[in-house]
Design a protein around this motif. Structure first.
Motif, PDB file in Angstrom:
ATOM      1  N   LYS A   1      30.319  93.459 -74.209  1.00 41.27           N
ATOM      2  CA  LYS A   1      30.324  93.433 -75.667  1.00 41.27           C
ATOM      3  C   LYS A   1      30.218  91.982 -76.181  1.00 41.27           C
ATOM      4  N   ILE A   2      30.945  91.139 -75.484  1.00 37.70           N
ATOM      5  CA  ILE A   2      30.940  89.721 -75.879  1.00 37.70           C
ATOM      6  C   ILE A   2      29.532  89.141 -75.786  1.00 37.70           C
ATOM      7  N   VAL A   3      28.837  89.488 -74.723  1.00 32.40           N
ATOM      8  CA  VAL A   3      27.485  88.961 -74.515  1.00 32.40           C
ATOM      9  C   VAL A   3      26.577  89.309 -75.693  1.00 32.40           C
ATOM     10  N   GLN A   4      26.763  90.475 -76.273  1.00 35.52           N
ATOM     11  CA  GLN A   4      25.919  90.868 -77.398  1.00 35.52           C
ATOM     12  C   GLN A   4      26.266  90.096 -78.666  1.00 35.52           C
TER      13      GLN A   4
ATOM     14  N   ASP B   1      28.210  86.483 -61.666  1.00 33.19           N
ATOM     15  CA  ASP B   1      29.334  87.315 -61.225  1.00 33.19           C
ATOM     16  C   ASP B   1      30.378  86.572 -60.398  1.00 33.19           C
ATOM     17  N   LYS B   2      29.977  85.407 -59.852  1.00 32.96           N
ATOM     18  CA  LYS B   2      30.960  84.661 -59.092  1.00 32.96           C
ATOM     19  C   LYS B   2      31.181  83.310 -59.778  1.00 32.96           C
ATOM     20  N   VAL B   3      32.341  82.783 -59.600  1.00 27.83           N
ATOM     21  CA  VAL B   3      32.655  81.519 -60.263  1.00 27.83           C
ATOM     22  C   VAL B   3      31.786  80.380 -59.745  1.00 27.83           C
ATOM     23  N   GLU B   4      31.370  80.487 -58.452  1.00 31.28           N
ATOM     24  CA  GLU B   4      30.578  79.395 -57.893  1.00 31.28           C
ATOM     25  C   GLU B   4      29.218  79.272 -58.552  1.00 31.28           C
ATOM     26  N   LYS B   5      28.710  80.380 -59.058  1.00 25.39           N
ATOM     27  CA  LYS B   5      27.355  80.352 -59.584  1.00 25.39           C
ATOM     28  C   LYS B   5      27.361  79.993 -61.070  1.00 25.39           C
TER      29      LYS B   5
ATOM     30  N   GLU C   1      22.914  91.110 -69.441  1.00 27.11           N
ATOM     31  CA  GLU C   1      23.920  92.053 -69.908  1.00 27.11           C
ATOM     32  C   GLU C   1      25.328  91.545 -69.682  1.00 27.11           C
ATOM     33  N   GLU C   2      25.483  90.813 -68.597  1.00 28.12           N
ATOM     34  CA  GLU C   2      26.840  90.459 -68.220  1.00 28.12           C
ATOM     35  C   GLU C   2      26.927  88.980 -67.842  1.00 28.12           C
TER      36      GLU C   2
END
Lengths: 257, 417
Positions: B352-355, B382-386, B322-323
């Protein structure tokens, strides 16, 4: 053609010729002495072989042989170098416009100079053999020399552009020169062959010039002027024909070099 | 011909016939006469016309193989055109190469005379100019040395010195500035200005657009042997740059096309387990492709300073995701990090972008200077590191062109006061 342009043409010919000369003897120990040495060695060998073996009774065989050889080496060198001239100057021709005839003439200058050096040797021999000709004979001889240069240039004007396109021409010319050498009265007097063969030999332009030169220089006689006039009458139009041919073949020639 | 015309070229064409296998000897011609000789026809020039006025500084630009040098060689009289005519009013000194006829075995002095003669001077003229030639070349103490012992810089100096003293009314120059150090180039340029003051007609073939713009009165742009335009320097140079860029764009496009073809092939023969990227299976999202678009959403690779740029990241994702977070960084081709952004720091709601399957970043009025740039893009959780997926310059470049002579990779708004 204005004066300056003409001046520049002569300067170009001379400059290119001078460079050729310097290059030729560059780093060689004997240098310009080779100009004498090469034909002279050949002369010594031929003289040793033929004057002892075949032409013992021929008066002045040695000096006759020398006249023939010197004229011949002038012709064979000038034609060979003239034919090669365009290819050997490719680096210049591809980068700048220079009339082709300038290149061809400048490359033959060396042969002409070499000839004049050899002439000194010839004159020494003429003195030594006590057959030195008079002024009149010498001037006629000069005409023959000019004519030899004329046919050499004529050949070069035809052959140089052809050689760019057909690279076998130098091999063919080498063989032909060998044939013409024996078809010219150099190592033998023209009287040594039967009359009908003599007529055949006169088809070789060098035959007439060498034979007449011998008559003028050694026998101090005057060879037939009518023959000479016919010769000149043929050579002049052919010479201009060769210039025309050179001009015609200039188009798209540089790309093939 | 008009009296103040220096060179008139009337619809000339030139074709080179390049035989596939050259047959130069008679044996080859006789033995293989039945075999047809295949010529590769190469149209070096097609229907080129131009008129150059006396005292004009005329530039010719174009890519390699566009016919510039062939045209110059025709003007110099080395080649003759297949059709059309060339009329030259005045004496020409061609410098298609510096030091034509230079002989390494001769001394500097001899070479001055040799080269000078070939360039059209008489001995007398050379003798008169000789001290000046040596002075200009700064080679007084080496002049009797053989040229083969000169450094290449010294050779060029000698050659150029002869060349500028051999000048006639019309000068043809082919890339003479491409050689030599910056000092020497500066010297050349000073001479150009002198020539210009002397009202000489100069025709310069060059790749150096700066020089061309600075000195030329008019410029002709050649492309594949055709005259594209003759115009004022600014327009010609702009057109040339645009052409080069669209060529570059096509090249990139063809490259990516090829790449996608290769990909398909790999998919087809997916038997070899080595080809299967195991991590791909567990990836939540994959960046498929990056596109550069203009404000009308059409794909482009070249932009002018101040244009709008849209970077579009195409990605695929696993069901149920979703995100995601997106990061985009712009780098210059020299690997300078110019500008980086990401959705996390900008606090963008990406659901929305993901869709959509793609993510657009719209840069307004890009303040970039003339250069090539590439993009590194990444998808994060959710984090930049991942980091989930990441691409860098393999996605291709976009180019920016500033239409003035400003330098540097960024364009700052400025005003002189």
């Amino acid at each position: 053609m204005n004066y300056k342009k003409r001046r520049h043409y002569w300067d170009t010919i001379w400059m290119l010729a001078k460079t050729d000369l310097k290059m030729r003897y560059q780093g060689s120990w004997l240098g310009a002495v080779w100009v004498f040495l090469k034909p002279f060695c050949l002369f010594l060998v031929l003289n040793f072989v033929f004057s002892n073996l075949f032409f013992k009774d021929n008066p002045h065989y040695t000096i006759r042989l020398l006249v023939g050889l010197i004229l011949w080496s002038f012709f064979s060198e000038a034609t060979t170098v003239g034919m090669n001239s365009l290819l050997s100057k490719a680096n210049i021709l591809k980068k700048i416009y220079i009339p082709l005839w300038l290149i061809i003439i400048s490359s033959t200058i060396h042969s002409a100079l070499a000839f004049f050096f050899n002439l000194v040797i010839l004159f020494i021999f003429l003195f030594a053999y006590n057959v030195f000709p008079g002024i009149l004979q010498l001037s006629v001889f000069l005409i023959y020399v000019i004519l030899i240069y004329g046919i050499s240039l004529t050949y070069s004007f035809f052959a140089a552009p052809l050689y760019v396109r057909f690279r076998d021409l130098n091999q063919i010319w080498e063989v032909l020169l060998g044939v013409l050498f024996y078809a010219s009265p150099i190592i033998y007097p023209i009287t040594a062959v039967p009359p009908h063969v003599q007529t055949l030999l006169y088809l070789n332009p060098m035959t007439l010039l060498i034979e007449h030169s011998k008559v003028v220089l050694i026998d101090h006689g005057f060879a037939r002027f009518d023959h000479l006039l016919i010769f000149i009458g043929i050579l002049i139009p052919v010479f201009f024909g060769s210039l025309w041919f050179l001009k015609k073949s200039t188009k798209n020639l540089i790309e093939s070099i | 011909m008009n009296q103040d015309t220096a060179i008139l070229v009337d619809h000339i064409s030139k074709t080179f016939e390049i035989p596939h296998e050259r047959r130069n000897t008679i044996r080859e011609k006789v033995l293989e006469f039945r075999k047809k000789t295949f010529f590769e026809k190469y149209n070096a020039l097609e229907d080129v016309s131009l008129e150059i006025k006396k005292g004009e500084f005329f530039g010719i630009i174009g890519r390699n193989g566009s016919g510039k040098s062939t045209l110059l060689k025709i003007l110099a009289g080395i080649y003759s055109p297949d059709s059309g005519s060339v009329t030259v009013n005045g004496q020409v000194s061609p410098f298609l190469e510096l030091g034509v006829g230079f002989n390494p075995e001769l001394s500097g002095k001899d070479n001055i005379f040799l080269n000078g003669t070939i360039l059209g001077l008489t001995f007398k003229e050379i003798e008169k100019k000789y001290p000046k030639i040596i002075e200009f070349s700064e080679l007084e103490q080496f002049i009797h040395l053989k040229v083969k012992n000169y450094s290449s810089g010294m050779q060029v100096r000698l050659a150029f010195s002869v060349a500028i003293h051999a000048n006639k009314e019309i000068l043809l120059m082919d890339e003479v500035l491409a050689v030599g150090d910056s000092n020497f180039q500066a010297k050349c340029l000073t001479e150009f200005v002198n020539f210009k003051h002397q009202k000489k007609t100069i025709i310069l073939v060059t790749h150096d657009l700066g020089t061309a713009q600075k000195y030329c009165d008019r410029i002709m742009l050649l492309r594949n042997g055709r005259n594209v335009l003759i115009s004022n320097p600014k327009d010609a140079v702009s057109e040339y740059i645009m052409q080069n860029m669209s060529d570059e764009e096509r090249r990139i496009y063809e490259k990516t096309q090829k790449k996608s073809v290769e990909k398909i092939i790999v998919d087809d023969i997916n038997i070899d387990p080595v080809f299967i990227d195991k991590t791909a299976v567990v990836k939540a999202a994959t960046i498929e492709n990056i596109e550069f678009l203009d404000e009308t959403k059409t794909e482009k690779n070249l932009f002018k300073t101040g244009d709008d740029l849209i970077i579009r990241i195409h990605f695929s994702k696993m069901e149920g995701v979703e995100e995601l977070n997106f990061g985009v960084s712009i780098y210059s081709q020299e690997d300078y990090f110019i500008f980086g952004i990401n959705t996390l720091f900008d606090k963008i709601d990406t659901r929305k972008i993901v869709q959509n399957g793609f993510c657009d970043v719209h840069y307004k009025h890009i303040g970039l200077g003339t250069n090539k740039y590439y993009v590194r893009a990444g998808i994060y959780e959710d984090k930049v590191e991942k980091l989930i997926d990441f691409v860098d310059q393999s996605t291709g470049y976009f180019q920016v062109q500033a239409f003035n002579l400003n330098t540097g990779i960024v364009h700052l708004d400025y005003e002189w006061a």
